[in-house]
Design a protein around this motif. Structure first.
Motif, PDB file in Angstrom:
ATOM      1  N   ASP A  66       0.819  -1.224   0.034  1.00 21.83           N
ATOM      2  CA  ASP A  66       0.011  -0.066  -0.081  1.00 21.83           C
ATOM      3  C   ASP A  66       1.040   1.117  -0.006  1.00 21.83           C
ATOM      4  OD1 ASP A  66      -2.493   1.441   0.138  1.00 21.83           O
ATOM      5  OD2 ASP A  66      -2.196   1.725   2.274  1.00 21.83           O
ATOM      6  N   TRP A  69       2.447   1.667  -3.389  1.00 16.07           N
ATOM      7  CA  TRP A  69       1.273   2.092  -4.285  1.00 16.07           C
ATOM      8  C   TRP A  69       0.846   3.530  -4.194  1.00 16.07           C
ATOM      9  CZ3 TRP A  69      -0.650  -0.431  -8.443  1.00 16.07           C
ATOM     10  CH2 TRP A  69      -1.701   0.105  -9.178  1.00 16.07           C
ATOM     11  N   VAL A  70       0.831   4.053  -2.900  1.00 11.99           N
ATOM     12  CA  VAL A  70       0.573   5.278  -2.657  1.00 11.99           C
ATOM     13  C   VAL A  70       1.592   6.225  -3.191  1.00 11.99           C
ATOM     14  CG1 VAL A  70       0.264   7.029  -0.885  1.00 11.99           C
ATOM     15  CG2 VAL A  70      -1.188   5.101  -0.792  1.00 11.99           C
ATOM     16  N   ALA A  72       3.662   5.628  -5.630  1.00 11.50           N
ATOM     17  CA  ALA A  72       3.960   5.719  -7.160  1.00 11.50           C
ATOM     18  C   ALA A  72       2.776   6.206  -7.681  1.00 11.50           C
ATOM     19  CB  ALA A  72       3.612   4.050  -7.275  1.00 11.50           C
ATOM     20  N   THR A  73       1.634   6.506  -6.992  1.00 11.80           N
ATOM     21  CA  THR A  73       0.229   7.169  -7.258  1.00 11.80           C
ATOM     22  C   THR A  73       0.782   8.690  -7.183  1.00 11.80           C
ATOM     23  OG1 THR A  73      -0.967   5.557  -6.963  1.00 11.80           O
ATOM     24  CG2 THR A  73      -2.111   7.894  -6.939  1.00 11.80           C
ATOM     25  N   ALA A  74       1.365   9.187  -6.131  1.00 14.00           N
ATOM     26  CA  ALA A  74       1.673  10.670  -6.136  1.00 14.00           C
ATOM     27  C   ALA A  74       2.858  10.884  -7.041  1.00 14.00           C
ATOM     28  CB  ALA A  74       2.473  10.722  -4.551  1.00 14.00           C
ATOM     29  N   ALA A  76       3.027   9.754  -9.923  1.00 16.70           N
ATOM     30  CA  ALA A  76       2.404   9.730 -11.366  1.00 16.70           C
ATOM     31  C   ALA A  76       1.414  10.961 -11.405  1.00 16.70           C
ATOM     32  CB  ALA A  76       1.510   8.428 -11.543  1.00 16.70           C
ATOM     33  N   VAL A  77       0.773  11.512 -10.043  1.00 17.00           N
ATOM     34  CA  VAL A  77       0.153  12.817 -10.263  1.00 17.00           C
ATOM     35  C   VAL A  77       0.797  13.940 -10.395  1.00 17.00           C
ATOM     36  CG1 VAL A  77      -1.470  14.236  -8.887  1.00 17.00           C
ATOM     37  CG2 VAL A  77      -1.809  11.728  -9.178  1.00 17.00           C
ATOM     38  N   ARG A  79       3.994  13.795 -12.029  1.00 13.26           N
ATOM     39  CA  ARG A  79       4.428  13.874 -13.505  1.00 13.26           C
ATOM     40  C   ARG A  79       3.252  14.351 -14.398  1.00 13.26           C
ATOM     41  NH1 ARG A  79       9.653  14.334 -12.853  1.00 13.26           N
ATOM     42  NH2 ARG A  79      10.344  12.668 -11.853  1.00 13.26           N
ATOM     43  N   GLY A  91       1.797  18.473  -7.608  1.00 14.14           N
ATOM     44  CA  GLY A  91       1.043  17.194  -7.304  1.00 14.14           C
ATOM     45  C   GLY A  91       1.114  16.705  -6.001  1.00 14.14           C
TER      46      GLY A  91
END
Length: 91
Positions: A66, A69-70, A72-74, A76-77, A79, A91
């Protein structure tokens, strides 16, 4: 990541224990719904199975997954916003 690290010591919740067990059985070649009773969609079982394959059978596995994943999501947002012309830090 630092604020989320406190969750690494939390035990499985009621549903997470069920998903972790079904994920463990999935790693041993059994299937949800056919071999193991699962009461929700299979996504959670697959996520727990991947977490156990990566980080072991301890409850900390899903917590580490988790956190990764969080993060990686941060990223991605950040970027995505950077590509749209905003500053990465927004972001």
């Amino acid at each position: 990541m630092l604020l989320g690290a406190v969750t690494l010591v939390f035990p499985h919740g009621r549903d997470q224990g069920s998903y972790a067990y079904a994920g463990w059985r999935l790693l041993h070649g059994e299937l949800p719904y056919r071999d193991v009773f699962v009461f929700k969609p299979p996504g959670s079982v697959w996520v727990h199975s991947v977490a156990q394959a990566l980080f072991g059978l301890d409850p900390v596995a899903i917590r580490l997954f988790d956190l990764v994943w969080v993060a990686a999501t941060a990223l991605a947002v950040g970027r995505l916003l950077q590509a749209l012309g905003a500053r990465f830090q927004a972001g």
